[in-house]
Scaffold this motif. Structure first.
Motif, mmCIF file in Angstrom:
data_model
loop_
_atom_site.group_PDB
_atom_site.id
_atom_site.type_symbol
_atom_site.label_atom_id
_atom_site.label_comp_id
_atom_site.label_asym_id
_atom_site.label_seq_id
_atom_site.Cartn_x
_atom_site.Cartn_y
_atom_site.Cartn_z
ATOM 1 N N ILE A 124 0.849 -1.193 0.000
ATOM 2 C CA ILE A 124 0.000 0.000 0.000
ATOM 3 C C ILE A 124 0.888 1.248 0.000
ATOM 4 O O ILE A 124 0.673 2.179 -0.782
ATOM 5 C CB ILE A 124 -0.969 -0.012 1.206
ATOM 6 C CG1 ILE A 124 -2.088 -1.029 0.950
ATOM 7 C CG2 ILE A 124 -1.535 1.379 1.480
ATOM 8 C CD1 ILE A 124 -2.965 -1.306 2.154
ATOM 9 N N ALA A 125 1.886 1.273 0.878
ATOM 10 C CA ALA A 125 2.786 2.433 0.947
ATOM 11 C C ALA A 125 3.588 2.580 -0.341
ATOM 12 O O ALA A 125 3.786 3.694 -0.825
ATOM 13 C CB ALA A 125 3.718 2.292 2.146
ATOM 14 N N ARG A 126 4.013 1.469 -0.887
ATOM 15 C CA ARG A 126 4.806 1.520 -2.123
ATOM 16 C C ARG A 126 4.010 2.147 -3.267
ATOM 17 O O ARG A 126 4.570 2.818 -4.117
ATOM 18 C CB ARG A 126 5.249 0.108 -2.509
ATOM 19 C CG ARG A 126 6.180 0.111 -3.712
ATOM 20 C CD ARG A 126 6.721 -1.249 -3.998
ATOM 21 N NE ARG A 126 7.794 -1.546 -3.039
ATOM 22 C CZ ARG A 126 8.382 -2.721 -2.952
ATOM 23 N NH1 ARG A 126 8.001 -3.715 -3.727
ATOM 24 N NH2 ARG A 126 9.352 -2.912 -2.087
ATOM 25 N N ARG A 127 2.693 1.967 -3.260
ATOM 26 C CA ARG A 127 1.834 2.575 -4.282
ATOM 27 C C ARG A 127 1.541 4.042 -4.004
ATOM 28 O O ARG A 127 0.874 4.712 -4.777
ATOM 29 C CB ARG A 127 0.510 1.818 -4.382
ATOM 30 C CG ARG A 127 0.648 0.357 -4.756
ATOM 31 C CD ARG A 127 0.464 0.112 -6.230
ATOM 32 N NE ARG A 127 0.732 -1.272 -6.548
ATOM 33 C CZ ARG A 127 -0.154 -2.122 -7.003
ATOM 34 N NH1 ARG A 127 -1.392 -1.741 -7.233
ATOM 35 N NH2 ARG A 127 0.183 -3.374 -7.256
ATOM 36 N N GLY A 128 1.974 4.526 -2.847
ATOM 37 C CA GLY A 128 1.742 5.930 -2.507
ATOM 38 C C GLY A 128 0.401 6.183 -1.851
ATOM 39 O O GLY A 128 -0.024 7.336 -1.735
ATOM 40 N N TYR A 129 -0.258 5.137 -1.372
ATOM 41 C CA TYR A 129 -1.548 5.285 -0.704
ATOM 42 C C TYR A 129 -1.350 5.515 0.791
ATOM 43 O O TYR A 129 -0.345 5.107 1.370
ATOM 44 C CB TYR A 129 -2.412 4.040 -0.883
ATOM 45 C CG TYR A 129 -2.670 3.619 -2.306
ATOM 46 C CD1 TYR A 129 -2.742 4.540 -3.349
ATOM 47 C CD2 TYR A 129 -2.850 2.275 -2.612
ATOM 48 C CE1 TYR A 129 -3.003 4.129 -4.652
ATOM 49 C CE2 TYR A 129 -3.105 1.867 -3.912
ATOM 50 C CZ TYR A 129 -3.179 2.798 -4.921
ATOM 51 O OH TYR A 129 -3.430 2.381 -6.211
ATOM 52 N N ILE A 130 -2.334 6.111 1.427
ATOM 53 C CA ILE A 130 -2.372 6.255 2.878
ATOM 54 C C ILE A 130 -3.060 5.021 3.442
ATOM 55 O O ILE A 130 -4.091 4.582 2.921
ATOM 56 C CB ILE A 130 -3.148 7.525 3.280
ATOM 57 C CG1 ILE A 130 -2.411 8.770 2.796
ATOM 58 C CG2 ILE A 130 -3.372 7.570 4.792
ATOM 59 C CD1 ILE A 130 -3.223 10.043 2.930
ATOM 60 N N LEU A 131 -2.517 4.461 4.504
ATOM 61 C CA LEU A 131 -3.112 3.297 5.151
ATOM 62 C C LEU A 131 -3.899 3.752 6.375
ATOM 63 O O LEU A 131 -3.396 4.534 7.188
ATOM 64 C CB LEU A 131 -2.015 2.314 5.563
ATOM 65 C CG LEU A 131 -2.478 0.944 6.052
ATOM 66 C CD1 LEU A 131 -1.438 -0.109 5.700
ATOM 67 C CD2 LEU A 131 -2.745 0.925 7.540
ATOM 68 N N ILE A 132 -5.124 3.284 6.477
ATOM 69 C CA ILE A 132 -5.967 3.567 7.646
ATOM 70 C C ILE A 132 -6.303 2.231 8.291
ATOM 71 O O ILE A 132 -6.695 1.285 7.592
ATOM 72 C CB ILE A 132 -7.277 4.274 7.239
ATOM 73 C CG1 ILE A 132 -6.979 5.624 6.596
ATOM 74 C CG2 ILE A 132 -8.206 4.434 8.441
ATOM 75 C CD1 ILE A 132 -8.205 6.345 6.089
ATOM 76 N N ASN A 133 -6.150 2.149 9.600
ATOM 77 C CA ASN A 133 -6.585 0.941 10.293
ATOM 78 C C ASN A 133 -6.978 1.272 11.725
ATOM 79 O O ASN A 133 -7.018 2.436 12.102
ATOM 80 C CB ASN A 133 -5.530 -0.176 10.195
ATOM 81 C CG ASN A 133 -4.272 0.091 10.978
ATOM 82 O OD1 ASN A 133 -4.260 0.826 11.954
ATOM 83 N ND2 ASN A 133 -3.190 -0.528 10.552
ATOM 84 N N GLY A 134 -7.250 0.240 12.505
ATOM 85 C CA GLY A 134 -7.733 0.421 13.871
ATOM 86 C C GLY A 134 -6.668 0.732 14.896
ATOM 87 O O GLY A 134 -6.968 0.899 16.081
#
Length: 146
Positions: free
Chosen positions: A27-37
């Motif tokens: 996810i990070a490699r694609r440049g996306y922000i990760l959201i989790n609990g």
């Protein structure tokens, strides 16, 4: 920038931890922000993977004390809402990836699907209408990138 929710249990075995770690990394490699609990298990693993790739991780925790989040969260949202915080994770995510998980994960998947969001699961315990199933982390991230 795309925000991807990663959902799963707060306790998991080494195999699930490794899968979640790889999901976060990709996810990070694609440049996306990760959201989790923001807690342990799948949440910690995916956050660690994203951080190891230099990514941004937002932990939405069920408690009022931000210090209860795992150490890999870039930013913490302390909700003091218990399980109701699942709604924030779902509504803040453009798509979600579920890794294994229990009842909380199933509730998040169901809410997201009801809201018309793309949900991809790896090793799901329950199959819901509209749920996409991936064999591995790379396939899951590819499926939410379409």
């Amino acid at each position: 920038m795309k925000q991807i929710g990663v959902i799963g249990a707060s306790r998991c075995d080494a195999e699930i931890y490794e899968i979640a770690y790889e999901v976060g990394r990709l996810i990070a490699r694609r440049g996306y922000i990760l959201i989790n609990g923001g807690l342990g298990g799948v949440m910690e693993a995916s956050a660690k993977g994203a951080m190891d790739e230099g990514g941004l991780v937002i932990g939405v925790i069920p408690y009022s004390d931000k210090n209860l989040a795992n150490e890999y969260c870039t930013a913490v949202i302390a909700t003091n809402m218990g399980h109701a915080r699942n709604m924030i994770i779902v509504h803040s995510s453009d798509a979600l990836i579920a890794v294994d998980g229990g009842y909380g994960t199933v509730s998040e998947m169901a809410i997201a699907l009801k809201e018309g969001k793309r949900v991809v699961a790896i090793k799901p315990k329950v199959i819901l209408d509209g749920l996409l199933v991936a064999e591995n982390a790379e396939q899951a991230v590819d499926m939410i990138s379409d």
